[in-house]
Scaffold this active site. Structure first.
Site, PDB file in Angstrom:
ATOM      1  CB  ALA A  16     -11.595   9.126  -7.054  1.00 55.72           C
ATOM      2  CB  SER A  39     -15.742  11.343   7.084  1.00 51.86           C
ATOM      3  OG  SER A  39     -16.393  12.247   7.963  1.00 51.86           O
ATOM      4  CB  ILE A  45     -13.416  18.445  -6.188  1.00 55.71           C
ATOM      5  CG1 ILE A  45     -12.118  18.529  -5.374  1.00 55.71           C
ATOM      6  CG2 ILE A  45     -13.365  19.433  -7.347  1.00 55.71           C
ATOM      7  CD1 ILE A  45     -11.780  19.896  -4.862  1.00 55.71           C
ATOM      8  CB  VAL A  47     -16.427  21.170 -10.319  1.00 54.39           C
ATOM      9  CG1 VAL A  47     -17.051  21.967  -9.207  1.00 54.39           C
ATOM     10  CG2 VAL A  47     -14.928  21.028 -10.119  1.00 54.39           C
ATOM     11  CB  ALA A  50     -17.024  17.912 -19.280  1.00 57.00           C
ATOM     12  CE  LYS A  78     -16.611  17.216 -23.787  1.00 57.02           C
ATOM     13  NZ  LYS A  78     -15.538  17.067 -22.786  1.00 57.02           N
ATOM     14  CG  LEU A 331      -8.614  15.516  -7.171  1.00 57.22           C
ATOM     15  CD1 LEU A 331      -9.399  16.534  -6.371  1.00 57.22           C
ATOM     16  CD2 LEU A 331      -8.041  16.148  -8.430  1.00 57.22           C
ATOM     17  CB  THR A 342      -8.131  14.384 -18.896  1.00 55.57           C
ATOM     18  OG1 THR A 342      -7.546  15.522 -18.250  1.00 55.57           O
ATOM     19  CG2 THR A 342      -8.009  14.533 -20.400  1.00 55.57           C
TER      20      THR A 342
END
Length: 498
Positions: A16, A39, A45, A47, A50, A78, A331, A342
């Protein structure tokens, strides 16, 4: 808050943060200064492996060489997602990036398919979809540009940690300044409440005009400082845990993601060049953490390369994704489970929306309101698309599936399903990233078949319709045999990592 925006500060790295930095410096780098504060002590995360086809717009905007990108992120192609056991145990269907058949005038192809089935033809809807035919055979090629008959839209599987590093190198080469440090507190304007300064743990201060919160689910600025609140969607999407684990490759890399429904959630399988990404998304009310780990590890197709990593989440969205001079991206703005890949797109979309509405001459509350309106609609339509997979099922083998079959739906989704079931008609909602072909595939794949078809589908005689469909299916099959296998394409294209 009417001062010109000259200094943008991004809080948090990962995909992000660094995608935000890369796109901002590419588009506005000669007008604003951009600083990233992150930092190494805080993990990511990592993961989101896709994607969906709009990721290509990001790479095109950045001027990224595709072969280099494939090598650097250990990416694969994909074409689709394969859904196993969703409508019922034993069912299987694909949601592809392609379009089945050919629309004519005011009548979509699925109406002709339905009329032919009603007349007794045993036709698989996906046999008219080139993406499906190529994915099923494990093949891929770049087909003729601009010819809709041979369009083969695609996205990527990639290592998101490597992608973040790739974007970091891109951004820093173009002038984005990275500051290593933990944020201890903030200073805010006494009158407006806007954030003015970040205070790091070692006492350094970083001032800015616009702050982008990419701090993850913590929402360091948007929640912890501005307290915008959170809209919880757990009553529609009860999964609140995930376990992620990489495993060894055991064969050719499929050009599609797999999503396998389980008794209390679903399992992903994403093939990369150097490993397979696996994970189990589940409801902690219906499955214990220990049982989830046993289920995931027991269903891997190759040796696990690490211990399962637990992830907790709360499905929903920040009530305002832009508040005062803070914009939440990633997030920190909300979470929707990765069933339709998505997560990275929602990052991309938020950045593009910000660029369209960028407050160069000062932050106008009407611009903020419009950004939030668009963000809300987009999140809600993605939410509804994911709910469709869970609700439209015949499974009753566990309390999880029985609960989801019986739950009340969001009004917009309930109306959409009812209209399609009755007439085969689909309406396109504003800011819905999924077009009609996607909704048709999931509706049909989950067992929602229209009771009627459009009157224009009655135009050809039954014999004419059968002949037309036979010719169309043959035309769709024709290019597949000449395509190289997916791995052979990567090698020939120069996309294989050393």
């Amino acid at each position: 808050m009417s001062a010109a925006i000259e200094r943008v500060v991004i809080v948090g790295g990962g995909t992000a943060g660094w995608m935000t930095a890369a796109l901002l410096v590419r588009v506005l780098g000669d007008q604003i200064a951009i600083e990233m504060v992150e930092s190494e002590e805080i993990g990511i995360i990592g993961v989101g492996e896709a994607t969906i086809p709009p990721i290509q717009h990001v790479n095109a905007t950045l001027g990224v060489d595709e072969a280099e990108f494939l090598r650097e992120t250990k990416a694969t192609i994909k074409l689709a997602i394969r859904f196993d056991d969703w409508g019922a145990i034993g069912d299987r269907y694909f949601h592809t990036f392609g379009t089945a058949g050919r629309n004519t005038g005011f009548c979509a192809f699925h109406h002709y398919w339905r009329r032919a089935r009603e007349a007794g033809a045993d036709l698989n809807y996906w046999d008219f979809d080139l993406n499906y035919l190529a994915a099923r055979e494990g093949r891929f090629a770049k087909l003729r540009d601009g010819d809709p008959e041979y369009a083969l839209p695609y996205a990527y599987h990639f290592d998101s940690a490597l992608y973040g590093q790739y974007l970091r190198r891109y951004s820093e080469r173009r002038g984005v300044r990275r500051t290593e440090g933990m944020i201890a507190s903030t200073r805010r304007d006494a009158e407006t409440g806007a954030v003015t300064t970040l205070v790091l743990r070692d006492g350094r201060e970083i001032a800015g005009d616009l702050f982008i919160d990419c701090s993850g689910a913590r929402g360091l600025l948007i929640q912890q400082q501005l307290n915008v609140g959170y809209e919880d969607w757990n009553h529609w999407l009860p999964c609140d845990r995930a376990l992620a684990v990489p495993s060894r490759l055991t064969g050719p890399t499929d050009p599609y993601t797999r999503a396998i429904a389980r008794s209390a959630g679903w399992q992903w399988r994403i093939p990369l060049q150097h490993r397979v990404g696996n994970g189990l998304v589940y409801s902690s009310r219906h499955l214990s953490d220990d049982d989830a780990a046993d289920l995931l590890l027991g269903s891997l197709e190759g040796e696990a390369l690490a211990d399962p990593r637990p992830i907790t989440f709360r499905t929903g969205r920040a009530r305002r994704q832009w508040d005062r001079n803070v914009v939440a991206i990633g997030l920190s703005s909300g979470f929707l489970e990765p069933l339709e890949s998505t997560s990275i797109y929602l990052i991309q979309s938020a950045i593009v929306r910000l660029l369209h509405l960028f407050p160069g001459h000062g932050i106008d509350p009407r611009v903020v309101a419009e950004y939030n309106r668009q963000s809300q609609l987009e999140y809600e339509t993605v939410r509804d698309f994911i709910i469709l997979h869970y609700h439209a099922t015949q499974r009753d083998d566990s309390a999880f599936w029985r609960d989801l079959r019986a739950m009340p739906l969001p009004d917009r989704l309930a109306a959409k399903i009812a209209l399609f079931r009755a007439t085969g008609t689909l309406s396109q909602d504003p800011f819905d990233i999924f077009m009609e072909p996607s909704w048709v595939q999931v509706m049909l794949g989950q067992g929602i078949v229209p009771r009627a078809h459009h009157p224009l589908a009655d135009g050809p005689t039954t014999a004419e319709l059968r002949e037309q469909l036979s010719e169309l299916a043959a035309a769709r099959r024709a290019p597949v045999a000449a395509m190289p296998l997916h791995d052979a394409f990567l090698d020939a294209f120069g996309g294989r990592a050393a």
